[in-house]
Design a protein around this motif. Structure first.
Motif, mmCIF file in Angstrom:
data_model
loop_
_atom_site.group_PDB
_atom_site.id
_atom_site.type_symbol
_atom_site.label_atom_id
_atom_site.label_comp_id
_atom_site.label_asym_id
_atom_site.label_seq_id
_atom_site.Cartn_x
_atom_site.Cartn_y
_atom_site.Cartn_z
ATOM 1 N N LYS A 264 0.799 -1.220 0.000
ATOM 2 C CA LYS A 264 0.000 0.000 0.000
ATOM 3 C C LYS A 264 0.844 1.289 0.000
ATOM 4 C CE LYS A 264 -4.042 1.991 2.202
ATOM 5 N NZ LYS A 264 -5.064 1.830 3.231
ATOM 6 N N PRO A 265 1.910 1.400 0.797
ATOM 7 C CA PRO A 265 2.674 2.658 0.774
ATOM 8 C C PRO A 265 3.268 2.970 -0.615
ATOM 9 C CG PRO A 265 3.258 1.376 2.712
ATOM 10 C CD PRO A 265 2.407 0.492 1.841
ATOM 11 N N TYR A 266 3.748 1.959 -1.313
ATOM 12 C CA TYR A 266 4.268 2.179 -2.666
ATOM 13 C C TYR A 266 3.143 2.618 -3.609
ATOM 14 C CZ TYR A 266 8.644 -0.209 -1.396
ATOM 15 O OH TYR A 266 9.826 -0.578 -0.825
ATOM 16 N N ARG A 267 1.988 1.960 -3.483
ATOM 17 C CA ARG A 267 0.842 2.304 -4.338
ATOM 18 C C ARG A 267 0.416 3.755 -4.104
ATOM 19 N NH1 ARG A 267 -0.113 0.939 -8.755
ATOM 20 N NH2 ARG A 267 -0.096 3.155 -8.956
ATOM 21 N N GLN A 268 0.395 4.155 -2.838
ATOM 22 C CA GLN A 268 0.011 5.524 -2.514
ATOM 23 C C GLN A 268 0.997 6.534 -3.103
ATOM 24 O OE1 GLN A 268 -0.240 4.985 1.759
ATOM 25 N NE2 GLN A 268 -2.484 4.991 1.693
ATOM 26 N N MET A 269 2.286 6.241 -2.994
ATOM 27 C CA MET A 269 3.293 7.160 -3.552
ATOM 28 C C MET A 269 3.179 7.220 -5.070
ATOM 29 S SD MET A 269 6.723 6.671 -1.216
ATOM 30 C CE MET A 269 6.682 4.899 -1.103
ATOM 31 N N ALA A 270 3.020 6.069 -5.709
ATOM 32 C CA ALA A 270 2.896 6.053 -7.170
ATOM 33 C C ALA A 270 1.668 6.846 -7.602
ATOM 34 C CB ALA A 270 2.819 4.616 -7.680
ATOM 35 N N ASP A 271 0.556 6.651 -6.920
ATOM 36 C CA ASP A 271 -0.669 7.379 -7.264
ATOM 37 C C ASP A 271 -0.478 8.883 -7.094
ATOM 38 O OD1 ASP A 271 -1.987 5.054 -7.956
ATOM 39 O OD2 ASP A 271 -3.035 4.874 -6.030
ATOM 40 N N VAL B 94 8.269 3.760 -8.212
ATOM 41 C CA VAL B 94 8.043 5.035 -7.522
ATOM 42 C C VAL B 94 9.196 5.998 -7.814
ATOM 43 C CG1 VAL B 94 7.860 6.138 -5.252
ATOM 44 C CG2 VAL B 94 6.597 4.023 -5.719
ATOM 45 N N MET B 95 10.415 5.502 -7.788
ATOM 46 C CA MET B 95 11.569 6.358 -8.071
ATOM 47 C C MET B 95 11.516 6.918 -9.494
ATOM 48 S SD MET B 95 14.496 4.055 -6.146
ATOM 49 C CE MET B 95 15.832 4.787 -7.025
ATOM 50 N N LEU B 96 11.120 6.101 -10.454
ATOM 51 C CA LEU B 96 10.991 6.575 -11.825
ATOM 52 C C LEU B 96 9.920 7.658 -11.915
ATOM 53 C CD1 LEU B 96 11.580 6.497 -14.862
ATOM 54 C CD2 LEU B 96 9.944 4.604 -15.025
ATOM 55 N N LEU B 97 8.776 7.434 -11.309
ATOM 56 C CA LEU B 97 7.708 8.432 -11.337
ATOM 57 C C LEU B 97 8.171 9.739 -10.695
ATOM 58 C CD1 LEU B 97 4.689 6.121 -10.502
ATOM 59 C CD2 LEU B 97 4.999 7.426 -12.627
ATOM 60 N N MET C 197 18.979 3.406 -13.234
ATOM 61 C CA MET C 197 18.847 4.267 -12.052
ATOM 62 C C MET C 197 20.017 4.053 -11.111
ATOM 63 S SD MET C 197 14.807 4.715 -11.441
ATOM 64 C CE MET C 197 14.363 3.153 -10.790
ATOM 65 N N GLY C 198 21.036 3.400 -11.596
ATOM 66 C CA GLY C 198 22.226 3.158 -10.790
ATOM 67 C C GLY C 198 22.586 1.686 -10.802
ATOM 68 N N ARG C 199 23.728 1.402 -10.264
ATOM 69 C CA ARG C 199 24.208 0.025 -10.290
ATOM 70 C C ARG C 199 23.635 -0.827 -9.165
ATOM 71 N NH1 ARG C 199 30.435 0.357 -10.792
ATOM 72 N NH2 ARG C 199 30.154 -1.881 -10.701
ATOM 73 N N MET C 200 22.996 -0.179 -8.196
ATOM 74 C CA MET C 200 22.376 -0.943 -7.118
ATOM 75 C C MET C 200 21.066 -1.554 -7.597
ATOM 76 S SD MET C 200 23.000 1.289 -3.698
ATOM 77 C CE MET C 200 22.920 2.952 -4.305
ATOM 78 N N THR C 201 20.660 -2.612 -6.938
ATOM 79 C CA THR C 201 19.393 -3.261 -7.255
ATOM 80 C C THR C 201 18.334 -2.753 -6.288
ATOM 81 O OG1 THR C 201 20.586 -5.222 -7.973
ATOM 82 C CG2 THR C 201 18.255 -5.501 -7.473
ATOM 83 N N PHE C 202 17.159 -2.396 -6.846
ATOM 84 C CA PHE C 202 16.044 -1.912 -6.038
ATOM 85 C C PHE C 202 14.855 -2.841 -6.217
ATOM 86 C CE2 PHE C 202 18.443 1.889 -7.301
ATOM 87 C CZ PHE C 202 18.734 2.419 -6.059
ATOM 88 N N PRO C 203 14.012 -2.936 -5.196
ATOM 89 C CA PRO C 203 12.760 -3.671 -5.391
ATOM 90 C C PRO C 203 11.987 -3.015 -6.540
ATOM 91 C CG PRO C 203 13.048 -3.064 -3.077
ATOM 92 C CD PRO C 203 14.108 -2.360 -3.852
ATOM 93 N N HIS C 204 11.293 -3.814 -7.317
ATOM 94 C CA HIS C 204 10.634 -3.278 -8.508
ATOM 95 C C HIS C 204 9.556 -2.256 -8.172
ATOM 96 C CE1 HIS C 204 12.819 -6.681 -10.088
ATOM 97 N NE2 HIS C 204 12.832 -5.999 -11.206
ATOM 98 N N GLN C 205 8.880 -2.444 -7.054
ATOM 99 C CA GLN C 205 7.876 -1.460 -6.653
ATOM 100 C C GLN C 205 8.524 -0.116 -6.332
ATOM 101 O OE1 GLN C 205 4.560 -3.026 -4.124
ATOM 102 N NE2 GLN C 205 5.935 -4.798 -3.959
ATOM 103 N N LEU C 206 9.659 -0.164 -5.654
ATOM 104 C CA LEU C 206 10.372 1.067 -5.329
ATOM 105 C C LEU C 206 10.947 1.705 -6.592
ATOM 106 C CD1 LEU C 206 11.456 3.091 -3.291
ATOM 107 C CD2 LEU C 206 13.404 1.547 -2.907
ATOM 108 N N ALA C 207 11.460 0.896 -7.504
ATOM 109 C CA ALA C 207 11.985 1.430 -8.765
ATOM 110 C C ALA C 207 10.903 2.185 -9.522
ATOM 111 C CB ALA C 207 12.554 0.296 -9.621
#
Length: 158
Positions: free
Chosen positions: A14-21, A138-141, A126-136
């Motif tokens: 839910k927190p990722y969904r809220q940020m993306a929205d 949100v970061m892209l948005l 978005m960098g050489r580190m790996t991010f969870p896809h949900q976070l990626a």
């Protein structure tokens, strides 16, 4: 120019969904921004061939959502890196070139299949580190929102 964020897997937390929205809502005043999801397949383990089969099948689902004239930007670890002003400049170049729709593609837990990478017009990282896809996502948005603010000459808190 319209922009599609195309992803493997649902945004479950839910927190990722809220940020993306929230970022999609903010982006709406700059143009048409939307997201689409294709199902992620159960992760195959133990065999490179099985993992590639999963990436290929997920890739087929992604490719079915991409139109012939789309500008496809695949997010990969090895892709071109840029800063926020560089992303803004690139978006402006795409607009000037008359790109109808830009599609940013985020793969599943195993990454993107070769079929998607072959179709991609470019790869961004978005960098050489790996991010969870949900976070990626949100970061892209957030970065797209920041780029739009830069292009509009508006202040964006650092």
């Amino acid at each position: 120019m319209s922009t599609l964020i195309l992803c493997v897997g649902k945004m479950k937390e839910k927190p990722y969904r809220q940020m993306a929205d929230e970022y999609l809502k903010r982006l709406s005043r700059f143009g048409k921004y939307e997201e689409a999801e294709v199902p992620d397949l159960p992760e195959a383990s133990g065999s490179a061939a099985l993992e590639e089969q999963v990436r290929t099948k997920e890739g087929e689902a992604l490719l079915s959502r991409i139109r012939a004239g789309d500008r496809v930007i695949a997010l990969t670890i090895g892709g071109r890196q840029t800063d926020s002003p560089g992303l803004a400049a690139h978006l402006q170049e795409l607009r000037i070139s008359g790109t109808g729709r830009t599609v940013f593609v985020i793969g599943g837990s195993l990454g993107l299949g070769q079929n998607v990478l072959t179709r991609a017009d470019e790869e961004f990282s978005m960098g050489r580190m790996t991010f969870p896809h949900q976070l990626a996502r949100v970061m892209l948005l957030e970065q797209l929102y920041r780029a739009e603010k830069i292009l509009a000459g508006e202040r964006y808190h650092k």
